[in-house]
Design a protein around this motif. Structure first.
Motif, PDB file in Angstrom:
ATOM      1  N   LEU A  12     -16.297  76.845 -52.633  1.00  0.00           N
ATOM      2  CA  LEU A  12     -16.199  75.936 -53.119  1.00  0.00           C
ATOM      3  C   LEU A  12     -15.188  75.940 -54.403  1.00  0.00           C
ATOM      4  CD1 LEU A  12     -19.014  73.530 -52.361  1.00  0.00           C
ATOM      5  CD2 LEU A  12     -17.057  73.891 -50.981  1.00  0.00           C
ATOM      6  N   SER A  13     -15.566  76.711 -55.403  1.00  0.00           N
ATOM      7  CA  SER A  13     -14.605  77.193 -56.847  1.00  0.00           C
ATOM      8  C   SER A  13     -13.978  77.081 -56.541  1.00  0.00           C
ATOM      9  CB  SER A  13     -15.613  77.890 -57.284  1.00  0.00           C
ATOM     10  OG  SER A  13     -17.290  77.971 -58.149  1.00  0.00           O
ATOM     11  N   ILE A  15     -11.980  76.611 -53.840  1.00  0.00           N
ATOM     12  CA  ILE A  15     -11.089  75.551 -53.326  1.00  0.00           C
ATOM     13  C   ILE A  15     -10.523  74.772 -54.416  1.00  0.00           C
ATOM     14  CG2 ILE A  15     -10.919  74.044 -51.729  1.00  0.00           C
ATOM     15  CD1 ILE A  15     -13.618  75.050 -49.872  1.00  0.00           C
ATOM     16  N   ASN A  16     -11.672  74.533 -55.467  1.00  0.00           N
ATOM     17  CA  ASN A  16     -11.364  73.162 -56.095  1.00  0.00           C
ATOM     18  C   ASN A  16     -10.283  73.761 -57.439  1.00  0.00           C
ATOM     19  OD1 ASN A  16     -13.228  71.467 -55.085  1.00  0.00           O
ATOM     20  ND2 ASN A  16     -15.064  72.508 -56.401  1.00  0.00           N
ATOM     21  N   ALA A  17     -10.095  75.179 -57.852  1.00  0.00           N
ATOM     22  CA  ALA A  17      -9.702  75.901 -58.423  1.00  0.00           C
ATOM     23  C   ALA A  17      -7.966  75.905 -57.660  1.00  0.00           C
ATOM     24  CB  ALA A  17     -10.351  77.235 -58.613  1.00  0.00           C
ATOM     25  N   SER A  18      -7.461  75.641 -56.334  1.00  0.00           N
ATOM     26  CA  SER A  18      -6.789  76.092 -55.758  1.00  0.00           C
ATOM     27  C   SER A  18      -5.246  75.368 -56.502  1.00  0.00           C
ATOM     28  CB  SER A  18      -6.545  75.538 -54.530  1.00  0.00           C
ATOM     29  OG  SER A  18      -6.534  74.918 -53.736  1.00  0.00           O
ATOM     30  N   ALA A  70     -14.749  70.698 -48.172  1.00  0.00           N
ATOM     31  CA  ALA A  70     -14.283  70.993 -49.192  1.00  0.00           C
ATOM     32  C   ALA A  70     -12.512  71.147 -48.622  1.00  0.00           C
ATOM     33  CB  ALA A  70     -14.862  72.060 -49.413  1.00  0.00           C
ATOM     34  N   GLN A  74      -9.355  68.646 -50.487  1.00  0.00           N
ATOM     35  CA  GLN A  74      -8.445  69.636 -51.476  1.00  0.00           C
ATOM     36  C   GLN A  74      -7.312  69.488 -51.016  1.00  0.00           C
ATOM     37  OE1 GLN A  74      -9.451  70.171 -54.312  1.00  0.00           O
ATOM     38  NE2 GLN A  74      -7.727  71.195 -55.121  1.00  0.00           N
TER      39      GLN A  74
END
Length: 369
Positions: A12-13, A15-18, A70, A74
């Motif tokens: 998840l980290s 994915i959110n940082a992409s 997620a 995103q």
């Protein structure tokens, strides 16, 4: 299970940082692809004891679902970001002519609009413009159309909810105007006679075939003064038809009809010659209906705040698109709105072909064929 929680946080980290869709898709493949982390773990479930298999399988399914959600969330964010960046960096000069054309064309509807305004302007008419979205008072009630009138049915009229937070109520809803007649009432409300206006503009009805479209163009006319008679109406429309079709004389006739906002009411026909291949205006023994008209109903005058015992008036309405079809020999109304550059090049006009009574109407340059 602790390993699954750690794996979930790690994925998840990422994915959110992409930062773009390519990076996000690489993460998806590395996790959910044929050889992705979660996929490989699911393949290994068969070698585990039954209880461990059930517990780990349930955890992996939950993890897979959370990762998919997620990624989808995103993806929406990154797509919006990419679109906004594209709109910011890419600009189009809408004033440039269509390429490879070096010059645009004036649409026949715009040309007819200019011609109608030029002719009635010479007669002393003002142009009145109003809203496309009307309340039912100006569109129906004030024009002597009661609540049970067939024209108010939903199969004929487009309604808009006046309060999106409440259920739709047809009695209080707004309408996308079905005619420009509402401008007659709006003009009477703010101006005392004498009144002499035309109200051209877009109108909307739920209809679609060779001679009807959901959006079309009309022009309404209104004259109010003391001692106005049917003779004034007939003379005005006769002069308009002669000027519009650029003829010295044109046969006309009036047939009794019914419109709720005029009494008496009539439909105007012009003489023509109809054959299988052409329609010639002003010659022959055939007749063609072109507009509806009549003396303004006393109830309409009262709704506009004018005393019907002191003032009289006449009104008329005609279709701008239909006039274009008749004058320029266009067989199908639907082609007006198909954005076909070839059609516009054939039927359109060059930008300098301005319509005026002194410079000429369609003869000033003619069709840009």
């Amino acid at each position: 299970m602790e390993n699954l929680d750690s794996l979930k946080n790690e994925i998840l980290s990422k994915i959110n940082a992409s930062t773009d869709l390519k990076v996000l898709d690489d993460i998806r493949v590395s996790v959910l692809g044929k050889k992705g982390q979660i996929t490989e773990m699911m393949k290994g479930l068969g070698a585990l004891p039954l209880e461990e298999k059930i517990a780990l399988g349930k955890g992996l399914n939950i993890l897979k679902s959370e990762v998919e959600n997620a990624i989808e969330a995103q993806k929406i964010i990154l797509e919006d970001k990419a679109l906004n960046e594209k709109l910011t960096t890419e600009t189009i000069d809408v004033t440039l002519p269509i390429r490879p054309e070096t010059q645009g064309r004036i649409h026949p509807v715009s040309k007819i609009y200019e011609e109608v305004v030029a002719i009635f302007g010479e007669m002393g008419f003002d142009v009145a413009n109003g809203p496309d979205i009307e309340d039912q008072f100006h569109n129906f009630n004030a024009l002597n159309m009661p609540g049970n009138h067939p024209a108010r049915q939903m199969q004929d009229t487009f309604y808009l909810n006046n309060d999106p937070t409440k259920p739709f109520d047809m009695d209080t809803a707004y309408v996308i105007r079905t005619h420009t007649s509402g401008m007659q009432i709006r003009t009477m409300e703010k101006q005392q006679p004498p009144i002499r206006i035309i109200a051209p503009g877009r109108t909307y009805r739920s209809d679609y075939d060779a001679t009807h479209t959901p959006m079309f163009h009309q022009v309404e006319g209104l004259v109010i003064d003391k001692n106005i008679t049917m003779a004034h109406l007939k003379g005005c429309l006769y002069d308009f038809m002669k000027a519009f079709f650029e003829l010295d004389e044109i046969p006309v006739r009036y047939r009794p009809s019914y419109f709720p906002f005029t009494e008496p009411s009539a439909e105007m026909d012009i003489g023509c010659l109809k054959t299988k291949t052409e329609l010639k205006i002003g010659a022959g023994t055939d007749w063609l209906e072109v507009l509806g008209c009549g003396m303004v109903h006393p109830n309409v005058l009262k709704a506009g705040g004018i005393n019907p015992d002191e003032y009289q008036g006449f009104a008329f309405g005609l279709g701008i698109d239909r006039l274009a079809m008749l004058k320029y020999g266009i067989p199908d109304l639907r082609t007006f709105f198909e954005s076909d550059v070839r059609w516009l090049k054939h039927y359109g006009f060059t930008p300098l072909d301005l319509s005026s009574m002194t410079g000429g109407l369609s003869n000033n340059g003619g069709l840009a064929r």
